[in-house]
Design a protein around this motif. Structure first.
Motif, mmCIF file in Angstrom:
data_model
loop_
_atom_site.group_PDB
_atom_site.id
_atom_site.type_symbol
_atom_site.label_atom_id
_atom_site.label_comp_id
_atom_site.label_asym_id
_atom_site.label_seq_id
_atom_site.Cartn_x
_atom_site.Cartn_y
_atom_site.Cartn_z
ATOM 1 N N LEU A 5 0.822 -1.216 0.000
ATOM 2 C CA LEU A 5 0.000 0.000 0.000
ATOM 3 C C LEU A 5 0.858 1.269 0.000
ATOM 4 O O LEU A 5 0.620 2.201 -0.776
ATOM 5 C CB LEU A 5 -0.915 -0.025 1.236
ATOM 6 N N PHE A 6 1.875 1.301 0.866
ATOM 7 C CA PHE A 6 2.672 2.525 0.983
ATOM 8 C C PHE A 6 3.588 2.715 -0.236
ATOM 9 O O PHE A 6 3.837 3.859 -0.639
ATOM 10 C CB PHE A 6 3.452 2.543 2.296
ATOM 11 N N ILE A 9 1.382 4.403 -2.614
ATOM 12 C CA ILE A 9 1.194 5.816 -2.249
ATOM 13 C C ILE A 9 2.393 6.633 -2.722
ATOM 14 O O ILE A 9 2.243 7.710 -3.312
ATOM 15 C CB ILE A 9 0.943 5.958 -0.725
ATOM 16 N N ASP A 30 -2.125 10.500 8.124
ATOM 17 C CA ASP A 30 -2.792 9.207 8.350
ATOM 18 C C ASP A 30 -4.287 9.356 8.027
ATOM 19 O O ASP A 30 -4.931 10.338 8.412
ATOM 20 C CB ASP A 30 -2.597 8.776 9.808
ATOM 21 N N ILE A 31 -4.818 8.366 7.339
ATOM 22 C CA ILE A 31 -6.213 8.426 6.896
ATOM 23 C C ILE A 31 -7.197 8.262 8.067
ATOM 24 O O ILE A 31 -8.341 8.709 7.989
ATOM 25 C CB ILE A 31 -6.446 7.368 5.788
ATOM 26 N N LEU A 40 2.421 10.043 8.896
ATOM 27 C CA LEU A 40 3.258 8.854 8.726
ATOM 28 C C LEU A 40 4.483 9.256 7.917
ATOM 29 O O LEU A 40 4.356 9.867 6.855
ATOM 30 C CB LEU A 40 2.479 7.756 7.998
ATOM 31 N N ASN A 86 5.214 0.528 14.939
ATOM 32 C CA ASN A 86 4.730 -0.820 15.239
ATOM 33 C C ASN A 86 5.508 -1.882 14.460
ATOM 34 O O ASN A 86 5.936 -1.644 13.335
ATOM 35 C CB ASN A 86 3.246 -0.921 14.896
ATOM 36 N N GLN A 91 1.636 -4.432 13.569
ATOM 37 C CA GLN A 91 1.936 -3.560 12.426
ATOM 38 C C GLN A 91 0.995 -3.922 11.284
ATOM 39 O O GLN A 91 1.104 -4.989 10.695
ATOM 40 C CB GLN A 91 3.401 -3.750 11.997
HETATM 41 P P1 AMP Z 1 0.467 0.449 11.653
HETATM 42 O O1 AMP Z 1 -0.449 -0.329 12.541
HETATM 43 O O2 AMP Z 1 1.586 1.090 12.411
HETATM 44 O O3 AMP Z 1 0.946 -0.392 10.496
HETATM 45 O O4 AMP Z 1 -0.394 1.646 11.096
HETATM 46 C C1 AMP Z 1 -0.737 1.811 9.753
HETATM 47 C C2 AMP Z 1 -1.396 3.147 9.627
HETATM 48 O O5 AMP Z 1 -1.614 3.399 8.269
HETATM 49 C C3 AMP Z 1 -2.755 3.267 10.341
HETATM 50 O O6 AMP Z 1 -2.710 4.326 11.286
HETATM 51 C C4 AMP Z 1 -3.727 3.566 9.196
HETATM 52 O O7 AMP Z 1 -4.744 4.473 9.556
HETATM 53 C C5 AMP Z 1 -2.808 4.141 8.140
HETATM 54 N N1 AMP Z 1 -3.283 4.007 6.774
HETATM 55 C C6 AMP Z 1 -3.774 2.894 6.175
HETATM 56 N N2 AMP Z 1 -4.091 3.154 4.888
HETATM 57 C C7 AMP Z 1 -3.792 4.454 4.657
HETATM 58 C C8 AMP Z 1 -3.902 5.314 3.529
HETATM 59 N N3 AMP Z 1 -4.379 4.893 2.345
HETATM 60 N N4 AMP Z 1 -3.527 6.597 3.673
HETATM 61 C C9 AMP Z 1 -3.048 7.047 4.857
HETATM 62 N N5 AMP Z 1 -2.906 6.277 5.957
HETATM 63 C C10 AMP Z 1 -3.275 5.003 5.870
#
Ligand code: AMP
Length: 122
Positions: A5-6, A9, A30-31, A40, A86, A91
């Motif tokens: 996903l990232f 992005i 963060d969404i 992030l 995380n 994570q």
């Molecule tokens: P983690 O648990 O540390 O892997 O957190 C992943 C983070 O990514 C979470 O806080 C989600 O809200 C965020 N996230 C997931 N998808 C997206 C996205 N498309 N755009 C921005 N943030 C996202």
């Protein structure tokens, strides 16, 4: 990395509220923010977690965190910050990222990333 996903992005294949970019790093809101300005900070190269990322890249990301902290203090008037990262089963996205979560002495509700993005652009 495919299906990350990232990584998508970073490539612009999935939209984001970008707040910073250089050759090595990318930062976006963060969404699902835990507070206004929840950001992030990620490396452009795909590293999975803290065990995987190299020291120079990690240090570079931390410098960006520090710069953003100063900016957000001025622009969002936050009064503190939590930096989180995380690993393993907690994570959600397996592309290394630092959470920069501002805190506020008085915050009644959390704004949408769109609203914060507009505020930061001013
Ligand atoms: P983690 O648990 O540390 O892997 O957190 C992943 C983070 O990514 C979470 O806080 C989600 O809200 C965020 N996230 C997931 N998808 C997206 C996205 N498309 N755009 C921005 N943030 C996202």
């Amino acid at each position: 990395m495919e299906n990350c996903l990232f990584c998508k992005i970073i490539k612009g294949e999935i939209p984001s509220f970008k707040v910073y970019e250089d050759e090595v790093a990318f930062a976006f809101l963060d969404i699902h923010p835990k507070a206004d300005g929840h950001t992030l900070i990620i490396p452009k190269k795909h590293y999975r977690d803290l065990q995987d990322i190299d020291q120079d890249t990690l240090l570079h990301l931390i410098e960006i965190v520090k710069t953003k902290m100063k900016e957000y203090e001025e622009q969002l008037h936050c009064t503190g910050f939590t930096i989180a990262q995380n690993n393993g089963d907690v994570q959600e996205v397996k592309h290394f990222h630092l959470h920069l979560i501002p805190s506020y002495s008085e915050q009644e509700s959390i704004s949408s990333p769109e609203e914060i993005y507009q505020k930061l652009k001013k």
